[in-house]
Design a protein around this motif. Sequence first.
Motif, PDB file in Angstrom:
ATOM      1  N   TYR A  10     107.388 -74.503 -22.378  1.00  0.00           N
ATOM      2  CA  TYR A  10     108.944 -73.569 -20.925  1.00  0.00           C
ATOM      3  C   TYR A  10     110.513 -73.494 -20.987  1.00  0.00           C
ATOM      4  O   TYR A  10     110.434 -73.972 -22.771  1.00  0.00           O
ATOM      5  CB  TYR A  10     108.931 -75.187 -20.361  1.00  0.00           C
ATOM      6  CG  TYR A  10     107.976 -75.775 -19.640  1.00  0.00           C
ATOM      7  CD1 TYR A  10     106.774 -75.228 -18.911  1.00  0.00           C
ATOM      8  CD2 TYR A  10     107.508 -77.075 -19.901  1.00  0.00           C
ATOM      9  CE1 TYR A  10     105.993 -76.145 -18.330  1.00  0.00           C
ATOM     10  CE2 TYR A  10     106.676 -78.271 -19.092  1.00  0.00           C
ATOM     11  CZ  TYR A  10     105.659 -77.336 -18.679  1.00  0.00           C
ATOM     12  OH  TYR A  10     104.449 -78.436 -17.807  1.00  0.00           O
ATOM     13  N   GLN A  12     112.924 -75.103 -20.638  1.00  0.00           N
ATOM     14  CA  GLN A  12     113.449 -76.484 -19.996  1.00  0.00           C
ATOM     15  C   GLN A  12     114.500 -76.231 -19.382  1.00  0.00           C
ATOM     16  O   GLN A  12     113.924 -77.233 -18.699  1.00  0.00           O
ATOM     17  CB  GLN A  12     113.289 -77.679 -21.043  1.00  0.00           C
ATOM     18  CG  GLN A  12     112.526 -77.685 -22.357  1.00  0.00           C
ATOM     19  CD  GLN A  12     111.680 -78.427 -21.584  1.00  0.00           C
ATOM     20  OE1 GLN A  12     111.455 -78.933 -21.123  1.00  0.00           O
ATOM     21  NE2 GLN A  12     110.753 -78.139 -22.734  1.00  0.00           N
ATOM     22  N   MET A  15     112.635 -74.857 -15.932  1.00  0.00           N
ATOM     23  CA  MET A  15     111.386 -75.803 -15.623  1.00  0.00           C
ATOM     24  C   MET A  15     111.535 -76.858 -14.115  1.00  0.00           C
ATOM     25  O   MET A  15     110.758 -76.521 -13.270  1.00  0.00           O
ATOM     26  CB  MET A  15     110.884 -76.859 -16.450  1.00  0.00           C
ATOM     27  CG  MET A  15     109.755 -77.018 -16.474  1.00  0.00           C
ATOM     28  SD  MET A  15     109.324 -78.652 -15.848  1.00  0.00           S
ATOM     29  CE  MET A  15     110.142 -79.369 -17.022  1.00  0.00           C
ATOM     30  N   ARG A  19     109.048 -76.287 -10.807  1.00  0.00           N
ATOM     31  CA  ARG A  19     107.765 -76.999 -10.710  1.00  0.00           C
ATOM     32  C   ARG A  19     107.346 -77.103  -8.762  1.00  0.00           C
ATOM     33  O   ARG A  19     106.435 -77.131  -9.263  1.00  0.00           O
ATOM     34  CB  ARG A  19     108.326 -78.238 -11.908  1.00  0.00           C
ATOM     35  CG  ARG A  19     107.174 -79.325 -11.052  1.00  0.00           C
ATOM     36  CD  ARG A  19     106.957 -80.734 -11.969  1.00  0.00           C
ATOM     37  NE  ARG A  19     106.620 -80.417 -13.533  1.00  0.00           N
ATOM     38  CZ  ARG A  19     106.880 -81.079 -14.926  1.00  0.00           C
ATOM     39  NH1 ARG A  19     107.244 -81.829 -13.884  1.00  0.00           N
ATOM     40  NH2 ARG A  19     106.006 -80.588 -15.991  1.00  0.00           N
ATOM     41  N   HIS A  22     105.714 -73.697  -8.510  1.00  0.00           N
ATOM     42  CA  HIS A  22     104.624 -73.710  -9.447  1.00  0.00           C
ATOM     43  C   HIS A  22     103.455 -74.542  -9.546  1.00  0.00           C
ATOM     44  O   HIS A  22     102.445 -74.482  -9.176  1.00  0.00           O
ATOM     45  CB  HIS A  22     105.008 -74.578 -10.961  1.00  0.00           C
ATOM     46  CG  HIS A  22     103.879 -73.957 -11.963  1.00  0.00           C
ATOM     47  ND1 HIS A  22     103.216 -73.418 -12.536  1.00  0.00           N
ATOM     48  CD2 HIS A  22     103.813 -75.549 -12.628  1.00  0.00           C
ATOM     49  CE1 HIS A  22     102.555 -73.722 -13.512  1.00  0.00           C
ATOM     50  NE2 HIS A  22     103.042 -75.271 -13.382  1.00  0.00           N
ATOM     51  N   PRO A  40     100.494 -80.987 -17.273  1.00  0.00           N
ATOM     52  CA  PRO A  40     102.251 -80.842 -18.709  1.00  0.00           C
ATOM     53  C   PRO A  40     101.057 -81.503 -19.706  1.00  0.00           C
ATOM     54  O   PRO A  40     100.827 -82.218 -19.902  1.00  0.00           O
ATOM     55  CB  PRO A  40     103.090 -81.690 -17.886  1.00  0.00           C
ATOM     56  CG  PRO A  40     102.850 -83.054 -16.744  1.00  0.00           C
ATOM     57  CD  PRO A  40     101.303 -82.249 -16.387  1.00  0.00           C
ATOM     58  N   GLY A  46     105.492 -78.123 -22.214  1.00  0.00           N
ATOM     59  CA  GLY A  46     104.865 -76.785 -21.968  1.00  0.00           C
ATOM     60  C   GLY A  46     103.536 -77.402 -21.206  1.00  0.00           C
ATOM     61  O   GLY A  46     103.742 -78.526 -20.990  1.00  0.00           O
ATOM     62  N   TYR A  68     105.889 -70.101 -12.102  1.00  0.00           N
ATOM     63  CA  TYR A  68     107.358 -70.184 -13.237  1.00  0.00           C
ATOM     64  C   TYR A  68     107.276 -68.705 -14.458  1.00  0.00           C
ATOM     65  O   TYR A  68     107.937 -67.951 -14.743  1.00  0.00           O
ATOM     66  CB  TYR A  68     106.284 -70.936 -15.192  1.00  0.00           C
ATOM     67  CG  TYR A  68     106.011 -72.224 -14.412  1.00  0.00           C
ATOM     68  CD1 TYR A  68     106.825 -73.308 -14.007  1.00  0.00           C
ATOM     69  CD2 TYR A  68     105.007 -73.947 -14.893  1.00  0.00           C
ATOM     70  CE1 TYR A  68     107.445 -74.354 -13.293  1.00  0.00           C
ATOM     71  CE2 TYR A  68     106.040 -74.256 -14.941  1.00  0.00           C
ATOM     72  CZ  TYR A  68     106.263 -75.423 -14.150  1.00  0.00           C
ATOM     73  OH  TYR A  68     106.673 -76.515 -14.328  1.00  0.00           O
ATOM     74  N   VAL A  73     110.770 -69.021 -16.198  1.00  0.00           N
ATOM     75  CA  VAL A  73     110.534 -70.787 -16.779  1.00  0.00           C
ATOM     76  C   VAL A  73     109.604 -70.671 -17.905  1.00  0.00           C
ATOM     77  O   VAL A  73     109.000 -71.407 -18.631  1.00  0.00           O
ATOM     78  CB  VAL A  73     109.486 -71.683 -15.316  1.00  0.00           C
ATOM     79  CG1 VAL A  73     109.578 -72.794 -16.598  1.00  0.00           C
ATOM     80  CG2 VAL A  73     110.879 -71.650 -14.855  1.00  0.00           C
ATOM     81  N   ILE A  74     108.325 -69.567 -18.141  1.00  0.00           N
ATOM     82  CA  ILE A  74     107.532 -69.851 -19.622  1.00  0.00           C
ATOM     83  C   ILE A  74     108.724 -68.691 -20.528  1.00  0.00           C
ATOM     84  O   ILE A  74     108.460 -67.311 -20.552  1.00  0.00           O
ATOM     85  CB  ILE A  74     106.295 -68.765 -18.622  1.00  0.00           C
ATOM     86  CG1 ILE A  74     105.934 -69.219 -17.946  1.00  0.00           C
ATOM     87  CG2 ILE A  74     105.571 -68.388 -20.233  1.00  0.00           C
ATOM     88  CD1 ILE A  74     104.829 -68.568 -17.327  1.00  0.00           C
TER      89      ILE A  74
END
Length: 92
Positions: A10, A12, A15, A19, A22, A40, A46, A68, A73-74
Amino acid sequence: MAWFLVEITYVQEKMPEVRPRHREFLAKLAEEGRVAVAGPLGDGSGGLTLYQADDEAHLLETIDKDPYALEGVIAERTVREFQPVIGAWLPS
């Protein structure tokens, strides 16, 4: 159909806001039988998802639509084909 294990790390600070979207995305895929398990990592860095897809191209097309992926987010993503041979989730 093939199985794929996808691990992400992630970004951070992005995220928490993304979320919920996602998880809705993954829940829909789980209802379709395309996500076996997702969640998670224990340290919060991650997550892992076990997908089923026609092939890797189909998988990538799918996971590139994940909020994400779309919303940054990735930080890192690995995709590996997985060949399960033993387990309670496998058909007899």
